[in-house]
Design a protein around this motif. Structure first.
Motif, short mmCIF file in Angstrom:
data_model
loop_
_atom_site.label_atom_id
_atom_site.label_comp_id
_atom_site.label_asym_id
_atom_site.label_seq_id
_atom_site.Cartn_x
_atom_site.Cartn_y
_atom_site.Cartn_z
N VAL A 40 107.27 -99.80 -66.48
CA VAL A 40 106.11 -99.02 -66.05
C VAL A 40 106.05 -97.70 -66.81
O VAL A 40 106.99 -96.89 -66.73
CB VAL A 40 106.16 -98.75 -64.52
N PRO A 41 104.99 -97.45 -67.56
CA PRO A 41 104.84 -96.16 -68.25
C PRO A 41 104.86 -95.00 -67.27
O PRO A 41 104.30 -95.08 -66.18
CB PRO A 41 103.47 -96.29 -68.94
N GLY A 42 105.51 -93.93 -67.68
CA GLY A 42 105.57 -92.75 -66.84
C GLY A 42 106.84 -92.64 -66.01
O GLY A 42 107.09 -91.60 -65.40
N LEU A 43 107.64 -93.71 -65.98
CA LEU A 43 108.92 -93.70 -65.28
C LEU A 43 110.05 -93.96 -66.26
O LEU A 43 109.89 -94.74 -67.21
CB LEU A 43 108.95 -94.77 -64.18
N PHE A 323 104.28 -101.93 -56.92
CA PHE A 323 104.80 -100.75 -56.20
C PHE A 323 105.10 -99.63 -57.18
O PHE A 323 104.71 -98.47 -56.97
CB PHE A 323 106.05 -101.12 -55.41
N GLN A 324 105.80 -99.95 -58.26
CA GLN A 324 106.20 -98.92 -59.22
C GLN A 324 104.99 -98.35 -59.96
O GLN A 324 104.97 -97.15 -60.27
CB GLN A 324 107.22 -99.50 -60.20
N ARG A 325 103.99 -99.18 -60.25
CA ARG A 325 102.79 -98.66 -60.92
C ARG A 325 102.06 -97.68 -60.00
O ARG A 325 101.59 -96.63 -60.44
CB ARG A 325 101.86 -99.82 -61.31
N ASN A 326 101.97 -98.02 -58.73
CA ASN A 326 101.35 -97.09 -57.78
C ASN A 326 102.15 -95.80 -57.68
O ASN A 326 101.58 -94.71 -57.62
CB ASN A 326 101.24 -97.76 -56.40
N LEU A 327 103.47 -95.92 -57.66
CA LEU A 327 104.32 -94.74 -57.56
C LEU A 327 104.11 -93.82 -58.77
O LEU A 327 103.96 -92.60 -58.61
CB LEU A 327 105.79 -95.17 -57.48
N ALA A 328 104.10 -94.39 -59.96
CA ALA A 328 103.87 -93.58 -61.17
C ALA A 328 102.49 -92.92 -61.13
O ALA A 328 102.35 -91.74 -61.46
CB ALA A 328 104.01 -94.46 -62.41
N PHE A 333 99.02 -88.70 -61.22
CA PHE A 333 97.58 -88.51 -61.07
C PHE A 333 97.09 -88.35 -59.64
O PHE A 333 95.91 -88.24 -59.40
CB PHE A 333 96.83 -89.69 -61.72
N GLY A 334 98.03 -88.37 -58.67
CA GLY A 334 97.62 -88.18 -57.29
C GLY A 334 97.03 -89.39 -56.61
O GLY A 334 96.40 -89.26 -55.56
N GLU A 335 97.21 -90.58 -57.18
CA GLU A 335 96.74 -91.79 -56.51
C GLU A 335 97.43 -91.91 -55.15
O GLU A 335 98.63 -91.68 -55.04
CB GLU A 335 97.06 -93.02 -57.37
N PRO A 336 96.71 -92.28 -54.08
CA PRO A 336 97.36 -92.42 -52.77
C PRO A 336 98.50 -93.43 -52.81
O PRO A 336 98.42 -94.46 -53.48
CB PRO A 336 96.22 -92.90 -51.87
N LEU A 337 99.57 -93.13 -52.09
CA LEU A 337 100.69 -94.05 -52.02
C LEU A 337 100.28 -95.35 -51.36
O LEU A 337 99.59 -95.36 -50.33
CB LEU A 337 101.84 -93.42 -51.23
N ALA A 338 100.73 -96.46 -51.93
CA ALA A 338 100.46 -97.76 -51.32
C ALA A 338 101.20 -97.90 -49.99
O ALA A 338 100.72 -98.60 -49.08
CB ALA A 338 100.88 -98.88 -52.28
N VAL A 339 102.35 -97.24 -49.88
CA VAL A 339 103.14 -97.29 -48.65
C VAL A 339 103.40 -95.86 -48.19
O VAL A 339 104.47 -95.29 -48.45
CB VAL A 339 104.47 -98.05 -48.85
#
Length: 369
Positions: A40-43, A323-328, A333-339
């Motif tokens: 995942v880019p960004g991690l 999960f990791q893409r959402n976390l990054a 970028f402030g995307e809401p957490l999936a969990v």
């Protein structure tokens, strides 16, 4: 993508600093986490901490660029680490997560989030005070059968759910690791229940009004977990749901049995066999545990004449590293957490109430969550 575009138009630097990730506890799921982080880019998978030197050697063998240590205080003091994955036994999740939050790290906890609602509340408050992300690795939210059920519900195919039953198990001795030792694991409710109850609470979002738990200890007396545990929920809208985890079930119930006002969904376990050959050419047949295969998912609906139609669903593919893409995306970028942690707190409140109910002989616990 929209966030990236808006930052570019606004003249912002689009080369964000990579989020450096440490893992505390390199157990069975360590390779999965590392592979996802690398993809995942960004991690960036930067550091693994474990008291077991052999596990650290395995981690470095799989991920040669990581650093290792045996003292988690080193992780807390390392200013280059932005995020920590807490992958230790459940009875340590709260204390380690809070230590890392106090050190200014974002935290991903393995499931279960913790063992008590009080711990969950303290963790959530600390994350807010520290202005750090806190989430739980509920990786099975992206299982194909659960995704298919979500799609059916979003289309309104079976109408609103009013009754749900879920099951996992079989008849076999549980593992001899900490998963089967209640003071460490939290007990059966906190094992597969962490996934199943999470599914159930997502599919029926109404507040839970009451919880009842039942445990049986009848066969496997060399471990401390119950042999079978059942949870019964009632919701504010009158819906009811149950979950059974059994290691003494000689016959299996369906994985999913969901009734809606206009139809139903049933998930039947598949009994799969893996076939290989010995060096001599002899055939080896290994029967998989039911949980190792996706179920066959059927949807039942009424046609114009009132006849019931049964359709086998094609399951969607599981998205890669969702999960990791959402976390990054959340951290960059402030995307809401999936969990979000509030959802995980709800899971813990239900499991804690179920455990308390079971200790009281199945007493109904009034709950608002």
């Amino acid at each position: 993508m929209l966030a990236r575009a808006s930052r570019f138009v606004g003249g912002a630097d689009t080369q964000e600093r990579t989020v450096r990730v440490a893992m505390i506890g390199y157990g069975a799921i360590g390779f999965e986490h590392g592979t996802a982080i690398d993809a995942v880019p960004g991690l960036e998978y930067a550091l693994v901490c474990d008291r077991n030197e052999e596990r650290l050697a395995l981690a470095q063998q799989s991920f040669p660029s990581i650093a290792t240590c045996t003292d988690m205080d080193e992780v807390a003091r390392d200013d280059s680490i932005d995020l920590v994955i807490v992958s230790t036994p459940p009875n340590t999740h709260a204390s380690i997560s809070m230590q890392m939050l106090q050190a200014g790290k974002h935290v991903v906890s393995e499931k279960p989030f913790c063992l008590t609602t009080a711990e969950a509340d303290t963790m959530i408050q600390l994350a807010e005070e520290q202005q750090r992300a806190l989430t739980v690795y509920q990786c099975r939210r992206w299982d194909p059968d659960y995704l298919a059920i979500q799609q059916i519900m979003q289309r309104g195919t079976i109408g609103p759910i009013f009754h749900m039953e879920t099951f996992i198990g079989g008849y076999a001795h549980p593992c001899n690791y900490w998963h089967s030792h209640e003071p460490i694991s939290g007990g059966v409710f906190y094992d597969w229940g962490s996934h199943y109850l999470d599914w159930m609470l997502q599919l029926i979002p109404d507040p839970v009004e009451s919880v009842r738990g039942i445990e049986h200890k009848r066969v496997w007396h060399d471990i401390t977990n119950a042999d079978q545990a059942s949870v019964y929920l009632r919701f504010a809208g009158g819906q009811e749901a149950s979950f059974i985890h059994s290691d003494i079930a000689a016959a299996l119930k369906p994985k999913w049995y969901i009734l809606g006002e206009q139809g139903a969904i049933v998930g039947e376990w598949r009994h799969e066999t893996v076939k290989t050959r010995r060096w001599s050419g002899d055939l080896i047949e290994e029967r998989l545990a039911p949980a190792e295969s996706l179920p066959e998912l059927y949807v039942f609906t009424y046609d114009a004449d009132g006849a019931i139609q049964r359709q086998l669903l094609t399951l969607p593919p599981a998205p890669s590293y969702a999960f990791q893409r959402n976390l990054a995306n959340h951290l960059h970028f402030g995307e809401p957490l999936a969990v979000p942690p509030g959802q995980s707190r709800r899971n813990i409140a239900v499991m804690e109430a179920a455990k308390h109910s079971a200790e009281q002989g199945g007493e109904t616990i009034v709950l608002k969550c």
